[in-house]
Design an enzyme around this catalytic site. Structure first.
Site, PDB file in Angstrom:
ATOM      1  N   LYS A 112      -8.083   9.174 -18.843  1.00 50.32           N
ATOM      2  CA  LYS A 112      -8.239   9.703 -20.373  1.00 50.32           C
ATOM      3  C   LYS A 112      -7.262   9.971 -21.126  1.00 50.32           C
ATOM      4  O   LYS A 112      -6.717   8.629 -21.793  1.00 50.32           O
ATOM      5  CB  LYS A 112      -9.147  11.327 -20.071  1.00 50.32           C
ATOM      6  N   ASP A 126      -7.269  20.870 -12.545  1.00 52.69           N
ATOM      7  CA  ASP A 126      -7.661  19.614 -13.092  1.00 52.69           C
ATOM      8  C   ASP A 126      -7.063  19.671 -14.555  1.00 52.69           C
ATOM      9  O   ASP A 126      -7.764  20.573 -15.084  1.00 52.69           O
ATOM     10  CB  ASP A 126      -9.120  19.225 -13.086  1.00 52.69           C
ATOM     11  N   ARG A 171       0.836  -1.290  -0.197  1.00 52.14           N
ATOM     12  CA  ARG A 171      -0.011  -0.095   0.017  1.00 52.14           C
ATOM     13  C   ARG A 171       0.621   1.210   0.050  1.00 52.14           C
ATOM     14  O   ARG A 171       0.429   2.295  -0.274  1.00 52.14           O
ATOM     15  CB  ARG A 171      -1.050   0.060   1.144  1.00 52.14           C
ATOM     16  N   TYR A 210     -15.922  19.131 -14.056  1.00 50.34           N
ATOM     17  CA  TYR A 210     -16.212  17.628 -13.929  1.00 50.34           C
ATOM     18  C   TYR A 210     -17.319  17.320 -13.044  1.00 50.34           C
ATOM     19  O   TYR A 210     -17.199  17.613 -12.000  1.00 50.34           O
ATOM     20  CB  TYR A 210     -14.961  16.880 -13.968  1.00 50.34           C
TER      21      TYR A 210
END
Ligand code: PLP
Length: 350
Positions: free
Chosen positions: A192, A167, A41, A96
């Site tokens: 994306k 972003d 992790r 978004y």
């Protein structure tokens, strides 16, 4: 080095005899004690290769540090987790949808306060920065394709003691590098353009501020919104061709925007002059739906940034703000031959 060279060469294993060109996929939940990694992790060498490559692209000459996340929204949540109780986040009214919904959810539960702004109104955004802890920007915005004055807003936010996040999913580091404008943090949905083949979900954060990086790494360690090794490997494979894909998608988008603007069935074309995203407005929802159902090449689907062209009527989502026109169709222009894309679109518009 320029972006196209960085995209190919960053994040490679050392050049020693018999070394592979590419960082292998390391499947490991734990590591032998005594090193820096310790547990799955906290660290993974495949993540590191992807993070180094994206940091090189987004950070430019001065560099940056990157953290990969399970998804773009996991990265968004990790940033918002740093905002203190009752502090104000300034954010675009069009952004978004998942980001807007996360902010609304946090506000409804009394975790923070939001101040939504029209990011094209720089004076209003600057005024809103005054009592903010965090200024969230998207430019271009989704799906209205509005542009923010990033340097001016960043200067005002810093003067007010607020941090600025951009972003950068739509523009990609090939076309826009907000860290060079003094922005504190960049967020990506690497799902994306960065991955680029519609087969991966992945997010990333980038910063030049070591203290901020350490705080965000601490949140990732604790919350566990980590990526998979295979996903980061696929995303790094995609990133190698990012500049080529963006160049082609942008050339196609610019040509389609020009032709769509002259088409009698189209009310409005929103194209900021760069990138592969274009929004077109048709007179009503019926005609927009007919377009998205009437093509054979363009795929009616949400998401964006893949090699294949896709589009959707945004208001089909109940959560989309009502200030977005009912007939707005958002196009994610792919890398196909532009004449085939146009024939298919023009046929459906006719
Ligand atoms: C898709 C997207 C996100 C969310 O990313 P996921 O990987 O789907 O969680 C955030 N911002 C923008 C601009 C996006 O397009």
């Amino acid at each position: 080095m320029r972006p196209a060279t960085r995209a190919v060469h960053a994040g490679r294993p050392p050049r020693v005899p018999d070394a592979p060109f590419n960082e292998p996929i390391t499947m490991a939940s734990t590591y032998v004690a005594g090193g820096d990694r310790e547990y799955g992790r906290y660290a993974n060498p495949t993540w590191s290769a992807f993070e180094d490559a994206l940091a090189s692209l987004e950070g430019g000459e001065e560099g940056a540090r990157c953290l990969a996340f399970a998804t773009g929204l996991a990265a968004v949540a990790t940033v918002l987790d740093l905002v203190g109780s009752d502090q104000v986040v300034v954010a675009p009214r069009h952004a978004y949808n998942g980001t807007v919904m996360q902010l609304a959810d946090l506000e409804a539960r009394g975790r923070l306060r939001t101040h939504l702004v029209d990011i094209t109104d720089t004076a209003a955004v600057v005024a809103a920065c005054e009592d903010a802890a965090l200024v969230w920007l998207e430019s271009p915005t989704n799906p209205a394709m509005e542009i923010a004055d990033i340097p001016a807003i960043t200067a005002a936010a810093h003067e007010a003691g607020a941090r600025v996040v951009v972003d950068n999913t739509f523009a990609t580091p090939v076309l826009q590098r907000p860290l060079e404008d003094g922005v504190d943090l960049v967020v990506h949905s690497a799902t994306k353009y960065i991955s680029g083949h519609s087969d991966v979900l992945l997010g990333a954060l980038l910063t030049r501020d070591d203290e901020l990086w350490t705080a965000l790494k601490g949140r990732r360690d604790l919350i566990g919104a980590i990526p998979g090794a295979f996903e980061t490997w696929l995303a790094l494979r995609g990133l190698r061709t990012l500049p080529l894909r963006v160049e082609r998608a942008q050339a196609n988008a610019a040509e389609l925007a020009r032709r769509l603007a002259e088409h009698p069935a189209v009310t409005e074309v929103r194209y900021p002059g760069f990138g592969g995203m274009v929004s077109v407005v048709l007179p009503d929802a019926e005609r927009a739906d007919a377009l998205t159902r009437g093509t054979s090449l363009w795929v009616n689907a949400t998401s964006l940034g893949g090699v294949e062209s896709s589009f959707e009527r945004r208001r089909r989502w109940a959560s989309e703000p009502t200030t977005i026109p009912e007939g707005l169709v958002r196009l994610s222009v792919g890398i196909e031959d532009v004449e085939d894309l146009w024939d298919d679109l023009a046929g459906a518009l006719g």
